[in-house]
Write an enzyme that holds these catalytic residues in place. Structure first.
Site, PDB file in Angstrom:
ATOM      1  CG  HIS A 203      -2.103  -1.502  -0.441  1.00 14.46           C
ATOM      2  ND1 HIS A 203      -2.026  -2.119  -1.675  1.00 14.46           N
ATOM      3  CD2 HIS A 203      -1.253  -2.201   0.366  1.00 14.46           C
ATOM      4  CE1 HIS A 203      -1.176  -3.135  -1.628  1.00 14.46           C
ATOM      5  NE2 HIS A 203      -0.689  -3.217  -0.405  1.00 14.46           N
ATOM      6  CG  HIS A 303       0.578  -7.683   6.900  1.00 16.27           C
ATOM      7  ND1 HIS A 303       1.888  -7.299   7.095  1.00 16.27           N
ATOM      8  CD2 HIS A 303       0.235  -7.240   5.661  1.00 16.27           C
ATOM      9  CE1 HIS A 303       2.316  -6.646   6.022  1.00 16.27           C
ATOM     10  NE2 HIS A 303       1.340  -6.600   5.136  1.00 16.27           N
TER      11      HIS A 303
END
Length: 393
Positions: A203, A303
């Site tokens: 992240h 993604h």
């Protein structure tokens, strides 16, 4: 080129006559969509979900419709893309990137319907018979090694052959010794529990010394990739970290077009790029990104933390990508009403999604379900303890 020419001959879909936006509430986040209509009675859908800025993406979509879409031929995808980007002075960014992406998806949906072919037939056809996917969003319980291991077994029992997770809790910048140990224990427990590919999510939040330490700590667990270990404000250091990494480094979900990706390619930042079809410019732009990645010997693993609409659109997009490797999906964690709202979304079977057969994307938005599940505009802070539960128990 940046104005709509209504005197130009029009294609088989007619001209765009109306644009709508719809938003669906779920236990995790709100999912937003654009639906574009033509004067020939066709309509197409695309996903404009933003994790936190749903009001902004729907508002910008409606404004862009007036400026750049009404009266346009939906087959003019390159010109429409340029008109939205250059004509609206977007210069990148997440809200504009999401809007352009969703509109582009809807245009390909319309074109496929007008021609009677699945959308992937318009983006290079297929160079594979099915698309392999990996599960994310499955670790919504306590941040405990045994809990992660049990849930990983459940995911694999449903047929998935790969999964991704963030074991790092609310860590930011650095991890305390205890938190680092807990995180690695979670990875070890998952690896012991399942014999499938595992990918680790960073992240984009660790300082360089912590990222380097994590590379060493993760090495024994046969990790498929370490995703976004560093903030993208330090993109030049990605290549340095990549040289020291015993596993591939992936990233790119935060970039919204070829111009933002330019530094990633120029610096050799990653081994695997992760453009999001609902953020990085839709079909029109992601195909270009995949081609550039191939020039740099990089793979493409899109993604997709969005709804089954983006999953389905992404399948159409990657079928013709020679350097595609695997697609992310959160579909397995979603409530039943999501699938009722987006009828026709492609199902995951044994960790794969098969060839689409319906014209366009093959998805219909069911307005009645949207009315029953209005948006909540909730926010979950991934730097707070317990973020991984995603407002669930």
């Amino acid at each position: 080129m940046l104005t709509i020419d209504t005197t130009r001959p029009v294609g088989p879909a007619g001209r765009i006559s109306r644009v709508e936006t719809l938003t669906l509430g779920t236990a995790w986040r709100d999912f937003s969509y654009v639906r574009i209509h033509t004067d020939e009675g066709l309509s197409g859908v695309g996903e404009i979900t933003h994790p936190y800025r749903g009001r902004e993406t729907t508002s910008l979509t409606e404004a862009m419709a007036v400026r750049h879409l009404i009266g346009a031929d939906p087959f003019d995808v390159e010109e429409i893309w340029l008109r939205m980007y250059q004509g609206d002075f977007l210069r990148g960014g997440d809200v504009g990137g999401v809007v352009v992406s969703g509109v582009d998806q809807a245009l390909y949906d319309i074109m496929g319907k007008a021609l009677g072919v699945p959308a992937y037939r318009l983006t290079g056809g297929a160079c594979r018979d099915r698309v392999r996917v990996y599960a994310n969003g499955w670790y919504t319980g306590e941040r405990d090694p045994a809990e992660f291991a049990a849930r990983a077994k459940d995911v694999v029992a449903r047929g998935y052959t790969a999964l991704k997770f963030d074991p790092f809790g609310a860590g930011l910048g650095e991890l305390s010794r205890a938190e680092l140990r807990r995180s690695i224990d979670i990875v070890a427990a998952v690896r012991e529990a399942v014999d499938v590919d595992i990918f680790i999510e960073g992240h984009a939040r660790f300082a360089m010394p912590t990222a380097v330490r994590l590379l060493r700590e993760l090495e024994p667990y046969d990790v498929g990739w370490f995703e976004e270990p560093l903030p993208w404000t330090h993109i030049e250091r990605y290549a340095e970290l990549r040289r020291r990494a015993p596993m591939p480094i992936s990233g790119g979900e935060h970039f919204h077009n070829r111009y933002e990706y330019a530094r990633l390619f120029a610096t050799g930042a990653v081994d695997i790029i992760q453009p999001d079809l609902s953020m990085a410019g839709g079909f029109t732009e992601v195909r270009k990104l995949a081609a550039q990645a191939e020039v740099h010997a990089m793979l493409v693993a899109p993604h997709n933390s969005n709804s089954p609409v983006c999953t389905t659109a992404s399948v159409h997009a990657v079928l013709g990508m020679p350097n595609f490797t695997i697609l992310e999906t959160f579909d397995g964690m979603l409530e039943e009403h999501v699938f009722a709202a987006v009828r026709g979304a492609l199902p995951v079977v044994d960790g794969h999604i098969g060839l689409p057969t319906e014209p366009g994307l093959g998805i219909e938005l069911i307005d009645e379900v949207f009315a029953e599940h209005p948006p909540s505009h909730r926010f979950w802070n991934m730097f707070a303890e317990g973020w991984e539960k995603r407002n669930r128990t």
